[in-house]
Design an enzyme around this catalytic site. Sequence first.
Site, PDB file in Angstrom:
ATOM      1  N   ASP A  81      55.500  47.279  32.971  1.00 41.04           N
ATOM      2  CA  ASP A  81      54.157  46.867  33.413  1.00 41.04           C
ATOM      3  C   ASP A  81      53.866  47.452  34.801  1.00 41.04           C
ATOM      4  O   ASP A  81      54.734  47.408  35.688  1.00 41.04           O
ATOM      5  CB  ASP A  81      54.141  45.325  33.461  1.00 41.04           C
ATOM      6  CG  ASP A  81      52.768  44.741  33.695  1.00 41.04           C
ATOM      7  OD1 ASP A  81      51.769  45.372  33.299  1.00 41.04           O
ATOM      8  OD2 ASP A  81      52.693  43.628  34.258  1.00 41.04           O
ATOM      9  N   GLU A 134      45.819  53.231  33.573  1.00 41.89           N
ATOM     10  CA  GLU A 134      44.798  52.337  34.155  1.00 41.89           C
ATOM     11  C   GLU A 134      43.744  53.132  34.907  1.00 41.89           C
ATOM     12  O   GLU A 134      44.059  54.038  35.676  1.00 41.89           O
ATOM     13  CB  GLU A 134      45.459  51.319  35.096  1.00 41.89           C
ATOM     14  CG  GLU A 134      44.444  50.364  35.724  1.00 41.89           C
ATOM     15  CD  GLU A 134      45.084  49.223  36.508  1.00 41.89           C
ATOM     16  OE1 GLU A 134      46.160  48.740  36.108  1.00 41.89           O
ATOM     17  OE2 GLU A 134      44.488  48.825  37.529  1.00 41.89           O
TER      18      GLU A 134
HETATM   19  P1  13P Z   1      47.762  37.241  35.383  1.00 39.79           P
HETATM   20  O1  13P Z   1      48.117  37.207  36.829  1.00 39.79           O
HETATM   21  O2  13P Z   1      46.359  36.817  35.147  1.00 39.79           O
HETATM   22  O3  13P Z   1      48.711  36.483  34.528  1.00 39.79           O
HETATM   23  O4  13P Z   1      47.828  38.783  34.911  1.00 39.79           O
HETATM   24  C1  13P Z   1      49.059  39.362  34.597  1.00 39.79           C
HETATM   25  C2  13P Z   1      48.976  40.832  34.406  1.00 39.79           C
HETATM   26  O5  13P Z   1      47.928  41.432  34.329  1.00 39.79           O
HETATM   27  C3  13P Z   1      50.241  41.544  34.321  1.00 39.79           C
HETATM   28  O6  13P Z   1      50.080  42.915  34.226  1.00 39.79           O
HETATM   29  O1  G3H Z   2      50.482  42.433  37.101  1.00 42.30           O
HETATM   30  C1  G3H Z   2      51.246  41.843  37.807  1.00 42.30           C
HETATM   31  C2  G3H Z   2      52.215  40.896  37.246  1.00 42.30           C
HETATM   32  O2  G3H Z   2      51.737  39.576  37.396  1.00 42.30           O
HETATM   33  C3  G3H Z   2      53.543  41.104  37.881  1.00 42.30           C
HETATM   34  O3  G3H Z   2      53.622  40.552  39.153  1.00 42.30           O
HETATM   35  O4  G3H Z   2      54.600  42.347  40.580  1.00 42.30           O
HETATM   36  O5  G3H Z   2      54.806  39.931  41.208  1.00 42.30           O
HETATM   37  O6  G3H Z   2      56.109  40.840  39.298  1.00 42.30           O
HETATM   38  P1  G3H Z   2      54.860  40.946  40.119  1.00 42.30           P
HETATM   39 ZN    ZN Z   3      48.348  43.574  35.318  1.00 41.79          ZN
END
Ligand code: 13P
Ligand code: G3H
Ligand code: ZN
Length: 307
Positions: A81, A134
Amino acid sequence: MLVSLKKILEKAEKQHYAVGAFNINNLETIQAIMTAAETELSPVILSTSEGAIDYAGMEELAALAHIAAKKTKLPVVFHLDHGKNYDLVVKAIKSGWYTSVMFDGSSLPFKENAKKTKQIVALAHKKGISVEAELGAIAGIEDFVSVEEQDAHLTDPEQAIQFVRETGCDALAIAIGTKHGAFKFKGESRLDYARLKKIAEVVNVPLVLHGASGIPANIKRICTQYGCEISSAKGVADASVKKAITLGVRKVNIDTDLRIAFDAGIRKFLAESPEVFDPRKILTPAKELMTKVVRHKMKTFGSSNKG
Ligand code: 13P
Ligand code: G3H
Ligand code: ZN
């Protein structure tokens, strides 16, 4: 069963639902998500952020995700992610552990984002790994002082066509007014549906909604009752996420709702059971609350019984 993001989202596109991407940091979160998936018979995406990798280790999270995927017949995607660090995305691809990576070049100028995304796509596709990219800034409409400033940061449909064509990405994260974290909106949640509709009409890859946590009232109540300072937290209403799915969103990212469920479970249990110090007992209610949240998301996204 581990599958690519492309595969899971192709089916979602045909049947008009979305698949939840849930952020994982530890064993308990993975267990909670997989219990929900098994109960709902839903496909699922297990996401590791750069922060999660710093916290738990890429290899460790991959091992947990691979074991979970091996133990189920349901389709599971192991996903990176928000890979902002180009070298980390390359490392994830080369590791052979991920079936999907996100390269997040959204803070870069268009040309550079497109160029780097294209390079990542070339590397990933050689190994059958999907790529999410993105375009736009996922920051929340109220973060901007004027409509002009807001428009300049949300995803532009014309640019999206060009970006997808140039990069060959498999899924596109778009900015339509959502925001990461627990404090998304000051008033009612507002998303730019007209923009989403337009992007979905002109872009031929599945769209991804980030920052989609809802801050469920029951979880928020427990958190605040037991001392967590989130009384002004506000998320995206279920109805808004459903509408976004109707308009073409096929992957919905959730992290914050899992965090607050974990928090609520632990705070309540510790306050009510001061004699307990066994971590397994402390973490069990947290796991159960996270499972409830994930099951609710799967029903809301329409992915239940699609596994
Ligand atoms: P939230 O903070 O709304 O849960 O979004 C998570 C997200 O987009 C992770 O990539
Ligand atoms: O998109 C972001 C997610 O909520 C991950 O958050 O970078 O604090 O792990 P993090
Ligand atoms: Zn995100």
